[in-house]
Design a protein around this motif. Structure first.
Motif, PDB file in Angstrom:
ATOM      1  N   VAL A 171      14.972   6.476 -46.491  1.00 41.61           N
ATOM      2  CA  VAL A 171      15.532   6.247 -47.822  1.00 41.61           C
ATOM      3  C   VAL A 171      14.506   6.563 -48.909  1.00 41.61           C
ATOM      4  N   ILE A 172      13.240   6.241 -48.641  1.00 39.37           N
ATOM      5  CA  ILE A 172      12.193   6.442 -49.644  1.00 39.37           C
ATOM      6  C   ILE A 172      11.755   7.900 -49.727  1.00 39.37           C
ATOM      7  N   THR A 173      11.639   8.556 -48.592  1.00 41.37           N
ATOM      8  CA  THR A 173      11.110   9.935 -48.588  1.00 41.37           C
ATOM      9  C   THR A 173      12.191  10.996 -48.756  1.00 41.37           C
ATOM     10  N   SER A 174      13.456  10.608 -48.584  1.00 38.73           N
ATOM     11  CA  SER A 174      14.533  11.593 -48.624  1.00 38.73           C
ATOM     12  C   SER A 174      15.610  11.156 -49.620  1.00 38.73           C
ATOM     13  N   PRO A 175      15.636  11.739 -50.826  1.00 42.23           N
ATOM     14  CA  PRO A 175      16.649  11.367 -51.821  1.00 42.23           C
ATOM     15  C   PRO A 175      18.029  11.876 -51.419  1.00 42.23           C
ATOM     16  N   PRO A 176      19.075  11.393 -52.065  1.00 38.28           N
ATOM     17  CA  PRO A 176      20.427  11.887 -51.751  1.00 38.28           C
ATOM     18  C   PRO A 176      20.511  13.406 -51.863  1.00 38.28           C
ATOM     19  N   LYS A 177      21.301  14.006 -50.999  1.00 39.07           N
ATOM     20  CA  LYS A 177      21.414  15.466 -50.965  1.00 39.07           C
ATOM     21  C   LYS A 177      21.990  16.012 -52.261  1.00 39.07           C
ATOM     22  N   HIS A 178      22.905  15.265 -52.851  1.00 41.53           N
ATOM     23  CA  HIS A 178      23.535  15.690 -54.100  1.00 41.53           C
ATOM     24  C   HIS A 178      23.290  14.630 -55.178  1.00 41.53           C
ATOM     25  N   THR A 179      22.923  15.075 -56.366  1.00 46.37           N
ATOM     26  CA  THR A 179      22.593  14.117 -57.434  1.00 46.37           C
ATOM     27  C   THR A 179      23.811  13.336 -57.917  1.00 46.37           C
ATOM     28  N   TYR A 180      25.013  13.846 -57.641  1.00 42.03           N
ATOM     29  CA  TYR A 180      26.189  13.091 -58.103  1.00 42.03           C
ATOM     30  C   TYR A 180      26.317  11.758 -57.374  1.00 42.03           C
ATOM     31  N   HIS A 181      25.665  11.641 -56.200  1.00 48.45           N
ATOM     32  CA  HIS A 181      25.665  10.340 -55.511  1.00 48.45           C
ATOM     33  C   HIS A 181      24.890   9.303 -56.328  1.00 48.45           C
ATOM     34  N   ILE A 182      23.866   9.744 -57.045  1.00 46.82           N
ATOM     35  CA  ILE A 182      23.126   8.840 -57.930  1.00 46.82           C
ATOM     36  C   ILE A 182      23.938   8.556 -59.181  1.00 46.82           C
ATOM     37  N   LYS A 183      24.556   9.605 -59.737  1.00 47.04           N
ATOM     38  CA  LYS A 183      25.348   9.441 -60.957  1.00 47.04           C
ATOM     39  C   LYS A 183      26.513   8.488 -60.746  1.00 47.04           C
ATOM     40  N   GLU A 184      27.047   8.470 -59.533  1.00 46.26           N
ATOM     41  CA  GLU A 184      28.165   7.569 -59.228  1.00 46.26           C
ATOM     42  C   GLU A 184      27.772   6.099 -59.335  1.00 46.26           C
ATOM     43  N   ARG A 185      26.465   5.816 -59.335  1.00 46.19           N
ATOM     44  CA  ARG A 185      25.997   4.426 -59.414  1.00 46.19           C
ATOM     45  C   ARG A 185      25.772   3.963 -60.861  1.00 46.19           C
ATOM     46  N   ILE A 186      26.024   4.847 -61.825  1.00 48.96           N
ATOM     47  CA  ILE A 186      25.839   4.449 -63.229  1.00 48.96           C
ATOM     48  C   ILE A 186      26.724   3.255 -63.606  1.00 48.96           C
ATOM     49  N   PRO A 187      28.004   3.194 -63.211  1.00 47.89           N
ATOM     50  CA  PRO A 187      28.805   2.000 -63.524  1.00 47.89           C
ATOM     51  C   PRO A 187      28.200   0.711 -62.974  1.00 47.89           C
ATOM     52  N   THR A 188      27.562   0.799 -61.795  1.00 48.32           N
ATOM     53  CA  THR A 188      26.889  -0.379 -61.241  1.00 48.32           C
ATOM     54  C   THR A 188      25.727  -0.805 -62.129  1.00 48.32           C
ATOM     55  N   ALA A 189      24.969   0.181 -62.600  1.00 45.29           N
ATOM     56  CA  ALA A 189      23.859  -0.114 -63.496  1.00 45.29           C
ATOM     57  C   ALA A 189      24.363  -0.704 -64.806  1.00 45.29           C
ATOM     58  N   LEU A 190      25.467  -0.163 -65.327  1.00 50.53           N
ATOM     59  CA  LEU A 190      26.037  -0.673 -66.578  1.00 50.53           C
ATOM     60  C   LEU A 190      26.526  -2.108 -66.416  1.00 50.53           C
ATOM     61  N   TYR A 191      27.106  -2.408 -65.268  1.00 47.86           N
ATOM     62  CA  TYR A 191      27.551  -3.781 -65.007  1.00 47.86           C
ATOM     63  C   TYR A 191      26.359  -4.727 -64.997  1.00 47.86           C
ATOM     64  N   ASP A 192      25.268  -4.260 -64.399  1.00 45.40           N
ATOM     65  CA  ASP A 192      24.034  -5.048 -64.390  1.00 45.40           C
ATOM     66  C   ASP A 192      23.534  -5.255 -65.815  1.00 45.40           C
ATOM     67  N   TYR A 193      23.647  -4.221 -66.650  1.00 42.60           N
ATOM     68  CA  TYR A 193      23.229  -4.325 -68.039  1.00 42.60           C
ATOM     69  C   TYR A 193      24.041  -5.393 -68.771  1.00 42.60           C
ATOM     70  N   GLU A 194      25.347  -5.394 -68.557  1.00 43.98           N
ATOM     71  CA  GLU A 194      26.209  -6.357 -69.248  1.00 43.98           C
ATOM     72  C   GLU A 194      25.872  -7.786 -68.859  1.00 43.98           C
ATOM     73  N   LEU A 195      25.564  -7.993 -67.587  1.00 47.84           N
ATOM     74  CA  LEU A 195      25.175  -9.332 -67.142  1.00 47.84           C
ATOM     75  C   LEU A 195      23.892  -9.776 -67.826  1.00 47.84           C
ATOM     76  N   ARG A 196      22.948  -8.864 -67.957  1.00 48.62           N
ATOM     77  CA  ARG A 196      21.663  -9.195 -68.555  1.00 48.62           C
ATOM     78  C   ARG A 196      21.779  -9.411 -70.065  1.00 48.62           C
ATOM     79  N   LYS A 197      22.678  -8.669 -70.705  1.00 42.84           N
ATOM     80  CA  LYS A 197      22.866  -8.833 -72.145  1.00 42.84           C
ATOM     81  C   LYS A 197      23.359 -10.225 -72.504  1.00 42.84           C
ATOM     82  N   SER A 198      24.113 -10.828 -71.595  1.00 44.41           N
ATOM     83  CA  SER A 198      24.656 -12.156 -71.863  1.00 44.41           C
ATOM     84  C   SER A 198      23.625 -13.258 -71.658  1.00 44.41           C
TER      85      SER A 198
END
Length: 456
Positions: free
Chosen positions: A163-190
């Motif tokens: 997992v550490i030495t080999s990133p996802p084959k396609h960057t869209y797999h990372i982009k798909e996690r943006i909603p998860t990051a945004l949800y984390d942001y909303e929790l922290r904002k509160s």
């Protein structure tokens, strides 16, 4: 008694049943209770033979810097669960302006897949082995962790290194996690505590600096995946990594370390403490959230500041509990090159905020004059000794010691800290330029100059 049974036999049977019940319950008593019961029993029936408890072998703590630049530290002991942590010097302080949010996004997308495995396949493998995994990112580092039963430790290490030495084959797999990051942001904002922490770092290190900038992006949705991968490629190399483990030998940990790749350039992002103030009006139901912090030494010299924080916590908690003035909590943060010591407070009135600030500063002045640090040193040493007993806490403690540049034996023991060093730490705090942050109903709350004047 007309049933044909001997009354004496019935009485003996009843006594035997009672004793059997007592004996079975003793097995489930807490150790302290069992010791008390044994003590009482020994008065009635002295032990005729000496008892020699078997002392288990002491865990062996070893560390080594590998030829590829990876630092490995392990607690070699018999354990029920093996814990492995890999820390990458890759936090928000290392992000360029256009990469802001990359470290946090990579942490939530850590198990999104590799070059050879889809994220779903990876998670099925983790679940089939019963592994417990986690990733966290802060200002300094991103920490990957995995826990497994000993017989599957090799498989756990293989997954973690892949997992550490080999990133996802396609960057869209990372982009798909943006909603998860945004949800984390909303929790922290509160959370006013999280917002206040970000403000405090800005006040301590300056706006826009590596340490003063927020851990979170202002608009993570617009973050370029090319920039995210450039950030990852720049920092994910063997020289930027530290591995700690609980339940593995040094030789086993070396194999993991060498699998992380070859030596590369080390990450650096200098950010000096400056001190200052940040105030921000916000609606938290009329509450006032404030924090006062001071620069603290790191490494061996930082231990006096840890003792200082523990003494403050003990004294102020006793003086504020039940007083109706609000919530007060001290803290001590150690980064690799700087530290902070101070307090948070949450109140409902301006006067209560001023009262808690005054109490904190007055305690610092008393400690700077004279202090008995024995109880605080014992408390810190005991806490570290308990953490080192094994598991995730042991691996985390090994990591903290490594980042502070100290041998584990020196890091966990506070007996060498003197009363004079603690008083000197308090005196240094009072002479420094404080970092002051206020969030919420800020109108009329004590200004920065007034707080500085209270220190003298």
């Amino acid at each position: 008694l007309n049933c044909g049974l001997n009354p004496a036999y019935l009485l003996l049977s009843l006594i035997d049943t009672m004793l059997s019940n007592i004996s079975s319950k003793i097995q489930y008593m807490r150790p302290a209770c069992r010791r008390m019961f044994a003590l009482d029993a020994s008065v009635m029936a002295p032990v005729s033979q000496e008892i020699h408890p078997t002392v288990p072998p002491q865990p062996k703590i070893e560390e080594k810097l590998l030829s590829n630049g990876t630092k490995v530290v392990t607690r070699d002991a018999r354990v029920e669960n093996v814990t492995i942590k890999v820390a990458v010097n890759c936090g928000s302080r290392h992000e360029l302006a256009h990469e802001k949010g990359a470290a946090h996004l990579l942490s939530v997308a850590a198990f999104a897949g590799t070059q050879n495995k889809h994220g779903l396949s990876l998670m099925r493998e983790i679940e089939n082995h019963g592994f417990s995994v986690g990733v966290s990112a802060d200002r300094e580092k991103t920490v990957y962790s995995i826990k497994s039963v000993p017989e599957f430790a090799s498989d756990a290490a293989a997954i973690l290194t892949e997992v550490i030495t080999s990133p996802p084959k396609h960057t869209y797999h990372i982009k798909e996690r943006i909603p998860t990051a945004l949800y984390d942001y909303e929790l922290r904002k509160s959370s006013p505590r999280v917002a206040l922490t970000e403000m405090l770092y800005e006040a301590a290190y300056g706006e826009g600096t590596p340490m003063g900038s927020s851990c979170y992006a202002t608009n993570i949705s617009s973050l370029s995946m090319d920039d995210v991968m450039a950030f990852r490629n720049r920092h994910f190399n063997a020289s930027n990594m530290t591995i700690t483990a609980d339940g593995l030998s040094l030789q086993e940990l070396e194999l993991i370390g060498f699998s992380l790749g070859v030596e590369g350039s080390k990450s650096s992002a200098d950010s000096s403490y400056v001190g200052g103030v940040v105030r921000r009006a916000a609606d938290f139901n009329g509450e006032i959230h404030a924090s006062l912090a001071f620069p603290a030494a790191t490494g061996a010299k930082g231990k006096a500041f840890a003792v200082l924080q523990t003494i403050l916590e003990s004294r102020l908690s006793a003086k504020t509990v039940g007083q109706g003035k609000g919530c007060w909590k001290s803290f001590h943060v150690q980064n690799s090159d700087s530290g902070l010591v101070g307090c948070y407070m949450a109140t409902t009135t301006k006067q209560h905020t001023e009262d808690l600030l005054a109490l904190t500063i007055n305690e610092l002045k008393e400690i700077a004059t004279k202090v008995d640090a024995t109880a605080a040193k014992n408390k810190l040493s005991l806490r570290n000794a308990c953490a080192l007993e094994g598991g995730d806490s042991a691996a985390s403690l090994l990591l903290s010691a490594t980042y502070q540049g100290m041998p584990v034996s020196q890091f966990i023991n506070f007996s060498s800290v003197t009363n004079e060093e603690v008083s000197a730490a308090a005196a240094a705090v009072l002479k420094s330029t404080p970092a002051y942050a206020v969030l919420g109903n800020t109108f009329g709350v004590q200004p920065y100059d007034a707080v500085r004047n209270m220190l003298h």
